[in-house]
Design a protein around this motif. Structure first.
Motif, PDB file in Angstrom:
ATOM      1  N   SER A 179       0.808  -1.216   0.000  1.00 27.32           N
ATOM      2  CA  SER A 179       0.000   0.000   0.000  1.00 27.32           C
ATOM      3  C   SER A 179       0.841   1.266   0.000  1.00 27.32           C
ATOM      4  O   SER A 179       0.320   2.355  -0.185  1.00 27.32           O
ATOM      5  CB  SER A 179      -0.926   0.007   1.223  1.00 27.32           C
ATOM      6  N   ILE A 180       2.157   1.157   0.211  1.00 20.76           N
ATOM      7  CA  ILE A 180       3.028   2.330   0.251  1.00 20.76           C
ATOM      8  C   ILE A 180       4.337   2.020  -0.451  1.00 20.76           C
ATOM      9  O   ILE A 180       4.744   0.870  -0.555  1.00 20.76           O
ATOM     10  CB  ILE A 180       3.322   2.795   1.695  1.00 20.76           C
ATOM     11  N   SER A 181       5.002   3.051  -0.938  1.00 16.51           N
ATOM     12  CA  SER A 181       6.295   2.883  -1.596  1.00 16.51           C
ATOM     13  C   SER A 181       7.455   3.284  -0.694  1.00 16.51           C
ATOM     14  O   SER A 181       8.605   3.003  -1.006  1.00 16.51           O
ATOM     15  CB  SER A 181       6.338   3.714  -2.881  1.00 16.51           C
ATOM     16  N   SER A 182       7.173   3.957   0.409  1.00 15.24           N
ATOM     17  CA  SER A 182       8.205   4.330   1.381  1.00 15.24           C
ATOM     18  C   SER A 182       7.536   4.560   2.722  1.00 15.24           C
ATOM     19  O   SER A 182       6.321   4.753   2.803  1.00 15.24           O
ATOM     20  CB  SER A 182       8.970   5.584   0.944  1.00 15.24           C
ATOM     21  N   ILE A 183       8.341   4.530   3.782  1.00 14.01           N
ATOM     22  CA  ILE A 183       7.832   4.688   5.147  1.00 14.01           C
ATOM     23  C   ILE A 183       8.502   5.886   5.793  1.00 14.01           C
ATOM     24  O   ILE A 183       9.730   6.037   5.731  1.00 14.01           O
ATOM     25  CB  ILE A 183       8.117   3.428   5.997  1.00 14.01           C
ATOM     26  N   GLN A 184       7.694   6.763   6.371  1.00 11.35           N
ATOM     27  CA  GLN A 184       8.217   7.903   7.126  1.00 11.35           C
ATOM     28  C   GLN A 184       7.703   7.817   8.562  1.00 11.35           C
ATOM     29  O   GLN A 184       6.513   7.596   8.790  1.00 11.35           O
ATOM     30  CB  GLN A 184       7.784   9.217   6.488  1.00 11.35           C
ATOM     31  N   ILE A 185       8.614   7.968   9.513  1.00 15.00           N
ATOM     32  CA  ILE A 185       8.264   7.873  10.925  1.00 15.00           C
ATOM     33  C   ILE A 185       8.663   9.167  11.626  1.00 15.00           C
ATOM     34  O   ILE A 185       9.814   9.606  11.528  1.00 15.00           O
ATOM     35  CB  ILE A 185       8.975   6.682  11.611  1.00 15.00           C
ATOM     36  N   SER A 186       7.715   9.772  12.326  1.00 10.71           N
ATOM     37  CA  SER A 186       8.005  10.971  13.118  1.00 10.71           C
ATOM     38  C   SER A 186       8.257  10.549  14.561  1.00 10.71           C
ATOM     39  O   SER A 186       7.424   9.875  15.174  1.00 10.71           O
ATOM     40  CB  SER A 186       6.827  11.949  13.051  1.00 10.71           C
ATOM     41  N   VAL A 187       9.410  10.942  15.084  1.00  7.56           N
ATOM     42  CA  VAL A 187       9.791  10.581  16.449  1.00  7.56           C
ATOM     43  C   VAL A 187      10.117  11.855  17.219  1.00  7.56           C
ATOM     44  O   VAL A 187      11.003  12.625  16.822  1.00  7.56           O
ATOM     45  CB  VAL A 187      11.006   9.631  16.467  1.00  7.56           C
ATOM     46  N   LEU A 188       9.410  12.090  18.318  1.00  8.97           N
ATOM     47  CA  LEU A 188       9.672  13.249  19.160  1.00  8.97           C
ATOM     48  C   LEU A 188      10.743  12.911  20.185  1.00  8.97           C
ATOM     49  O   LEU A 188      10.901  11.746  20.580  1.00  8.97           O
ATOM     50  CB  LEU A 188       8.390  13.681  19.870  1.00  8.97           C
ATOM     51  N   PRO A 189      11.507  13.910  20.667  1.00 10.56           N
ATOM     52  CA  PRO A 189      12.547  13.644  21.665  1.00 10.56           C
ATOM     53  C   PRO A 189      11.956  12.973  22.900  1.00 10.56           C
ATOM     54  O   PRO A 189      10.940  13.408  23.447  1.00 10.56           O
ATOM     55  CB  PRO A 189      13.082  15.045  21.998  1.00 10.56           C
ATOM     56  N   GLY A 190      12.583  11.865  23.304  1.00 18.47           N
ATOM     57  CA  GLY A 190      12.153  11.162  24.502  1.00 18.47           C
ATOM     58  C   GLY A 190      10.947  10.266  24.313  1.00 18.47           C
ATOM     59  O   GLY A 190      10.482   9.644  25.281  1.00 18.47           O
ATOM     60  N   GLN A 191      10.420  10.194  23.098  1.00 18.36           N
ATOM     61  CA  GLN A 191       9.251   9.348  22.847  1.00 18.36           C
ATOM     62  C   GLN A 191       9.524   8.421  21.657  1.00 18.36           C
ATOM     63  O   GLN A 191      10.145   8.831  20.683  1.00 18.36           O
ATOM     64  CB  GLN A 191       8.020  10.208  22.536  1.00 18.36           C
ATOM     65  N   PRO A 192       9.065   7.180  21.728  1.00 18.57           N
ATOM     66  CA  PRO A 192       9.262   6.280  20.594  1.00 18.57           C
ATOM     67  C   PRO A 192       8.261   6.592  19.478  1.00 18.57           C
ATOM     68  O   PRO A 192       7.219   7.196  19.710  1.00 18.57           O
ATOM     69  CB  PRO A 192       8.986   4.899  21.189  1.00 18.57           C
ATOM     70  N   GLY A 193       8.603   6.196  18.272  1.00 20.89           N
ATOM     71  CA  GLY A 193       7.699   6.325  17.138  1.00 20.89           C
ATOM     72  C   GLY A 193       7.341   4.943  16.608  1.00 20.89           C
ATOM     73  O   GLY A 193       8.045   3.964  16.873  1.00 20.89           O
ATOM     74  N   SER A 194       6.254   4.843  15.899  1.00 22.40           N
ATOM     75  CA  SER A 194       5.851   3.539  15.387  1.00 22.40           C
ATOM     76  C   SER A 194       5.093   3.703  14.076  1.00 22.40           C
ATOM     77  O   SER A 194       4.541   4.762  13.767  1.00 22.40           O
ATOM     78  CB  SER A 194       4.969   2.804  16.398  1.00 22.40           C
ATOM     79  N   THR A 195       5.070   2.653  13.315  1.00 23.33           N
ATOM     80  CA  THR A 195       4.308   2.593  12.072  1.00 23.33           C
ATOM     81  C   THR A 195       4.099   1.133  11.734  1.00 23.33           C
ATOM     82  O   THR A 195       4.458   0.235  12.502  1.00 23.33           O
ATOM     83  CB  THR A 195       5.037   3.328  10.930  1.00 23.33           C
ATOM     84  N   GLY A 196       3.503   0.869  10.594  1.00 24.78           N
ATOM     85  CA  GLY A 196       3.281  -0.513  10.190  1.00 24.78           C
ATOM     86  C   GLY A 196       3.359  -0.666   8.690  1.00 24.78           C
ATOM     87  O   GLY A 196       3.305   0.309   7.928  1.00 24.78           O
ATOM     88  N   LEU A 197       3.513  -1.902   8.259  1.00 24.35           N
ATOM     89  CA  LEU A 197       3.593  -2.230   6.839  1.00 24.35           C
ATOM     90  C   LEU A 197       2.595  -3.337   6.553  1.00 24.35           C
ATOM     91  O   LEU A 197       2.637  -4.412   7.162  1.00 24.35           O
ATOM     92  CB  LEU A 197       5.006  -2.679   6.472  1.00 24.35           C
ATOM     93  N   LEU A 198       1.653  -3.063   5.625  1.00 22.50           N
ATOM     94  CA  LEU A 198       0.633  -4.036   5.251  1.00 22.50           C
ATOM     95  C   LEU A 198       1.112  -4.884   4.083  1.00 22.50           C
ATOM     96  O   LEU A 198       1.805  -4.409   3.187  1.00 22.50           O
ATOM     97  CB  LEU A 198      -0.665  -3.324   4.869  1.00 22.50           C
TER      98      LEU A 198
END
Length: 510
Positions: free
Chosen positions: A370-389
């Motif tokens: 469903s996507i050709s690339s993955i972008q993840i936003s990560v704030l200082p001190g907090q983890p970031g997450s995403t998924g791939l279908l």
């Protein structure tokens, strides 16, 4: 089957454009519709491709020596360029006619002989065939046949014809009608809002009116009237029509796939549908009930023998440079028209027509990310997450293995579709979707990738780029030139719109 080491996924784009409406005219035409007509897509008695053949057996043109693919590329004829998402190619049982700049290119459906060319007075816009007679609309205000007879007629988005009349789709300007004998100038009827295609069927004329649905105009004093004998509301934009029988047809709906419709005494009745995520600009159906859908960056093979249970048999990425068409920047993977001819199929790209064979008996998995690339936003001190279908749009189970990330800052945190089979990480049944969750740490920018292998013959090794906190595109950055269809189906070169305000609708084509 064609193998790729890197899956390249592209987005679809529609350009939103406006134009004025033309005036109505006094008409002397009558419908007199027969059951022939349109451009012979899906109406021939042959139309088969020896479905179910085994290795070495032949179709209408050539042997299929590969047993692991439903769609096989065989040959190509290069063109000077095509203007619309459909309507610029027409077929008989043995011949193909395609627009190529200011010419019509004619060639046999097996592509065994040298193509011939007929020069026009202007750029070729649309082609129709009826009873072996070929009609062409060009942008110099003419409708003509290949013998040199011509009349005054508007530039058409698509043409269809039966034994009595030629029908033209004019987009925002409605439709136009002229006699097949080319004895009178075409008459315009600005009675609809966005006519993309027409289909004479069951003694009536079906009109694909873009987002305004499918319509059956009434005929008063032998001319089409704004009133209708029955409308059918749709989701998406009706782009192309293909006949399936004496009173049944299929319509492509941009962004919403394909529907099958019956023409009844009381109007139009939907009997089946199948969703596809792409442009769905054209469809061709053979006598066996198999269909090819032109879906911008791919072709989809559908089993429509039972229209209440349409199934996907195969999907093949389309590259206009595969078989001789010249590759140009941002114009790969664009299939905009299809036709069935005798025992084979033709697919039109932006600058080539490719001959292909099908094998509906093949069972293979089909990965459609469903996507050709993955972008993840990560704030200082907090983890970031995403998924791939991992959608499996094929006809056999999809197996995914060797899922790895390219940097320790990105970890696989969960999987949906995890397999208990030894040596298989994800096992995804046809029609199901697997999922891999990714967790990211650290807010510093990072560019890496996630990679994996599959048993999809087209996508044995796949790499998807990943970026943590990527740099955004800066204001006033020059956009790349590319080709995209406008909302009325016309192909637009972006570079030609410099200095103008434009509106874009972007969506993923897979």
């Amino acid at each position: 089957r064609i193998l790729y080491t890197l899956l390249v996924l592209s987005s679809c784009c529609c350009l939103l454009a406006c134009s004025g409406s033309g005036g109505t005219g006094e008409g002397t035409t009558s419908l007199a519709t027969t059951d022939e007509g349109t451009t012979d897509e899906g109406t021939t008695d042959e139309g088969t491709t020896d479905e179910g053949t085994t290795d070495g057996e032949t179709t209408g043109c050539a042997a299929i020596n590969e047993s692991d693919t439903a769609i096989v590329f065989q040959a190509a004829v290069e063109l000077a360029g095509i203007n619309h998402t459909h309507g610029t190619m027409a077929a008989t049982d043995t011949m193909i006619y395609a627009c190529s700049g200011d010419k019509v290119v004619s060639f046999d459906s097996c592509m065994t002989n040298t193509p011939t060319e007929n020069a026009l007075g202007g750029e070729c816009k649309a082609i129709a065939v009826a009873s072996e007679q070929v009609f062409v609309s060009s942008d110099d205000g003419k409708w003509q046949d290949l013998e040199g007879h011509s009349i005054i007629g508007p530039s058409a988005r698509s043409l269809t014809a039966n034994d009595a009349h030629i029908f033209a789709s004019l987009g925002l300007d409605g439709l136009a009608v002229a006699p097949v004998g080319l004895t009178e100038a075409a008459t315009n009827y600005a009675i609809y809002n966005d006519v993309r295609d027409t289909l004479p069927i069951a003694g009536k004329l079906v009109v694909a009116d873009g987002i305004h649905g499918l319509k059956l105009p009434t005929w008063e004093n032998d001319v089409p009237a704004a009133s209708t004998t029955g409308n059918l509301e749709i989701s998406g934009a009706a782009t192309a029509l293909a006949k399936m029988g004496d009173n049944r047809f299929a319509a492509t709906l941009t962004g919403n796939g394909v529907i099958v419709v019956d023409v009844t005494e009381s109007g139009l009745s939907k009997v089946g549908e199948f969703d596809t995520p792409g442009l769905a600009s054209d469809i061709a159906i053979n006598a066996e009930g198999y269909a090819l859908v032109a879906d911008w960056n791919a072709m989809r093979l559908l089993d429509m023998r039972d229209p209440t249970k349409i199934t996907l048999l195969g999907r093949e990425s389309f590259d206009i440079g595969k078989l001789g068409g010249v590759k140009t920047a941002n114009q790969q993977g664009r299939v905009i028209g299809v036709a069935a001819s005798g025992g084979t199929w033709l697919a039109a790209g932006l600058n080539a027509v490719s001959r292909i064979d099908i094998n509906p008996e093949v069972k293979v998995p089909e990965l459609s990310l469903s996507i050709s690339s993955i972008q993840i936003s990560v704030l200082p001190g907090q983890p970031g997450s995403t998924g791939l279908l991992f959608p499996n749009t094929g006809t056999a189970p999809l197996e995914v293995n060797n899922i790895e990330t390219g940097d320790a800052r990105i970890q696989i945190s969960d999987m949906f579709g995890t397999s208990d089979m030894e040596g298989v990480q994800l096992y995804i049944e046809p029609g199901d979707t697997g999922f891999v969750a990714l967790a990211a740490e650290g807010s510093d920018p990072l560019e890496t990738a996630v990679s994996f292998t599959t048993n999809d013959p087209d996508n044995t090794q796949v790499t998807v780029p990943i970026a943590i906190n990527p740099t955004l595109v800066k204001a006033n950055t020059e956009a790349p030139d590319f080709v995209a269809p406008s909302v009325d189906g016309e192909m637009i070169q972006m570079d030609a719109l410099k200095g103008q305000v434009i509106y874009l609708k972007l969506f993923n084509g897979l």
